[in-house]
Design a protein around this motif. Structure first.
Motif, short mmCIF file in Angstrom:
data_model
loop_
_atom_site.label_atom_id
_atom_site.label_comp_id
_atom_site.label_asym_id
_atom_site.label_seq_id
_atom_site.Cartn_x
_atom_site.Cartn_y
_atom_site.Cartn_z
N ASP A 242 37.16 63.73 77.08
CA ASP A 242 37.70 62.37 76.97
C ASP A 242 36.59 61.33 76.91
N ALA A 243 35.56 61.52 77.72
CA ALA A 243 34.44 60.57 77.70
C ALA A 243 33.77 60.55 76.34
N LEU A 244 33.62 61.73 75.75
CA LEU A 244 32.99 61.81 74.44
C LEU A 244 33.86 61.17 73.36
N VAL A 245 35.17 61.36 73.47
CA VAL A 245 36.08 60.72 72.52
C VAL A 245 35.95 59.20 72.60
N LEU A 246 35.91 58.66 73.81
CA LEU A 246 35.79 57.22 73.98
C LEU A 246 34.46 56.69 73.43
N ILE A 247 33.40 57.46 73.62
CA ILE A 247 32.09 57.07 73.07
C ILE A 247 32.14 57.03 71.55
N VAL A 248 32.75 58.05 70.96
CA VAL A 248 32.84 58.12 69.49
C VAL A 248 33.69 56.97 68.96
N VAL A 249 34.81 56.68 69.63
CA VAL A 249 35.67 55.58 69.20
C VAL A 249 34.92 54.25 69.30
N ALA A 250 34.17 54.07 70.38
CA ALA A 250 33.39 52.84 70.53
C ALA A 250 32.34 52.72 69.42
N ALA A 251 31.67 53.81 69.11
CA ALA A 251 30.68 53.80 68.04
C ALA A 251 31.34 53.50 66.70
N LEU A 252 32.52 54.06 66.49
CA LEU A 252 33.25 53.81 65.25
C LEU A 252 33.62 52.33 65.12
N CYS A 253 34.09 51.74 66.20
CA CYS A 253 34.45 50.33 66.17
C CYS A 253 33.23 49.44 65.92
N VAL A 254 32.12 49.76 66.56
CA VAL A 254 30.90 48.97 66.38
C VAL A 254 30.42 49.06 64.94
N LEU A 255 30.37 50.28 64.40
CA LEU A 255 29.90 50.46 63.03
C LEU A 255 30.81 49.78 62.02
N ALA A 256 32.11 49.70 62.35
CA ALA A 256 33.06 49.09 61.42
C ALA A 256 33.01 47.58 61.45
N THR A 257 32.54 46.99 62.54
CA THR A 257 32.65 45.54 62.68
C THR A 257 31.33 44.79 62.66
N ILE A 258 30.21 45.45 62.93
CA ILE A 258 28.95 44.72 62.95
C ILE A 258 28.58 44.27 61.54
N PRO A 259 27.99 43.09 61.41
CA PRO A 259 27.53 42.66 60.09
C PRO A 259 26.42 43.58 59.59
N VAL A 260 26.53 44.00 58.36
CA VAL A 260 25.51 44.85 57.77
C VAL A 260 25.00 44.21 56.49
N MET A 261 23.74 44.42 56.21
CA MET A 261 23.12 43.85 55.02
C MET A 261 23.37 44.77 53.83
N LEU A 262 24.64 44.90 53.49
CA LEU A 262 25.03 45.74 52.37
C LEU A 262 25.93 44.94 51.44
N PRO A 263 25.93 45.25 50.16
CA PRO A 263 26.79 44.52 49.22
C PRO A 263 28.26 44.72 49.56
N LEU A 264 29.08 43.77 49.12
CA LEU A 264 30.51 43.82 49.41
C LEU A 264 31.16 45.07 48.83
N ALA A 265 30.68 45.53 47.68
CA ALA A 265 31.29 46.68 47.03
C ALA A 265 30.90 48.01 47.66
N PHE A 266 29.98 47.99 48.62
CA PHE A 266 29.54 49.23 49.24
C PHE A 266 30.67 49.80 50.11
N PRO A 267 30.97 51.10 49.97
CA PRO A 267 32.08 51.69 50.74
C PRO A 267 31.76 51.83 52.22
#
Length: 386
Positions: A242-267
């Protein structure tokens, strides 16, 4: 062909991905601007999850212990058509009236009328914008292409040793990121902006989305061999699930929401794909309280109807908003209208699953599968367990 045990936690998890797409479209197209931001703006990654999960589940379902294909190719393709097509056509039919009111030209109407029923729309950029016929159906066009190639992909990947499979995972996500980034970079280098139709190819073209599906196959094959290839899974097995699942979910949320210096069309799926894959693996075995929660009966039922939720949510919004606007005088951004919409969507998807999708699936498989498969299908319709 004997039936493998259902991965119930993954079935329950499907509703999260479907709801993410629904809320994304609500905020971006239905009731914009609602100013939700955050994860809602990244809800389209629910489609990336479905592509990855599809490859994983199909690899689990159709791979024998020796790595060969379970069943026949014909039975596989018939089963896939029976699964996706009946409610897919209903989704197109429900969106026909709204579609005709979106001011398309004759060319767009004819192209959509020809391409969408044949699941070919994702190959033609100008028919898959927000004004197209049931816009979310583009992903089913990709899935149809994936299903066509699945037997060949499985036979190529299933026999590979675990080190090669891990390498294939890295290669799939690398290719998925490299092609769009290269195309965008070259266009900018030569002073040419990425045109709208190029953006649509990078986002929707089935060939460019294939690496996600192939990564799911490789991941599913690896997971099935977790007892044989213990060194791969030992680090995960020794950690609190369960702890590992929560860590992975947190990482997923961070990666999905942090601003990244990538073009808008980048998947974005190229960035969130690895933690998504790890989440699937962690919940597949059903161990831990989080997996138990997603495997509960209500969540599994919602997961079972999640395909209907996904494919019907665009036309159901139009019909709900159209009716509620006239009867209840609710604005598009009204929280009450959103509640009514979600309820109508779940009820419609549930009724469709019970009285359309399941009977149609049995009927199509019974009619078009081989004689042995038809006999099994007939027995499954009689048996209490279904």
């Amino acid at each position: 062909m004997s039936t493998k045990a259902e991965l119930r936690a993954l079935t329950g998890l499907r509703v999260v991905a479907a709801l993410a797409v629904v809320l994304y479209h609500y905020a971006a197209f239905f009731a914009a601007p609602v100013g939700w931001g955050g994860l809602v703006e990244r809800g389209a990654i629910g489609v990336d999850f479905f592509f990855l999960l599809s490859g994983f589940i199909l690899a689990y379902t159709y791979t024998r212990d020796d790595g060969s294909f379970r069943g026949t190719y014909r039975a596989f393709w018939v089963a896939r058509i029976a699964r996706i097509y009946p409610i897919y056509i209903v989704g197109l039919a429900l969106d026909l009236a709204p579609f005709l009111g979106r001011h398309h030209g004759v060319k767009g109407d004819i192209a959509s009328g020809l391409l969408h029923p044949l699941l070919l729309q994702s190959w033609v950029p100008f028919v898959i914008d927000a004004k197209s016929l049931n816009p979310p159906s583009w992903s089913l066009s990709c899935e149809a292409f994936f299903y066509l190639l699945f037997p060949a992909l499985l036979l190529a990947l299933a026999p590979l040793p675990w080190r090669w499979l891990v390498g294939m995972l890295a290669l799939c996500w690398g290719v998925f990121a490299f092609i769009p980034l290269t195309a965008i970079t070259l266009a900018e280098h030569h002073g040419h902006p990425v045109l709208w139709w190029q953006d649509y190819i990078l986002e929707y073209n089935p060939t460019l989305r294939l690496p996600e599906f192939a990564a799911g196959i490789a991941l599913g094959t690896l997971w099935m061999r977790r007892k044989v290839y213990a060194p791969v899974w030992a680090p995960l097995r020794n950690l609190p699930r369960d702890a590992l699942v929560l860590i992975v979910v947190a990482a997923l949320c961070v990666l999905a929401t942090i601003p990244v210096m990538l073009p808008l069309a980048f998947p974005l799926g190229a960035i969130v794909g690895p933690p998504m894959g790890l989440l699937i693996v962690l919940l597949a075995s059903g161990r831990g309280q989080i997996a138990w929660f997603f495997a509960t009966r209500p969540l599994v039922w919602l997961g079972e109807i999640s395909y209907g939720v996904y494919i019907l949510h665009w036309p159901i919004w139009w019909w709900t908003a159209h009716s509620a606007g006239r009867i209840l005088h609710l604005s598009a951004s009204s929280p009450l209208l959103l509640a009514v919409y979600l309820l109508a969507l779940v009820v419609t998807a549930g009724a469709s699953y019970r009285w359309l999708e399941t009977p149609a699936r049995h009927a199509i498989r019974a009619r078009w599968s081989e004689p042995q498969a038809r006999a099994r299908e007939a027995r499954s319709m009689v048996a209490p367990s279904g």
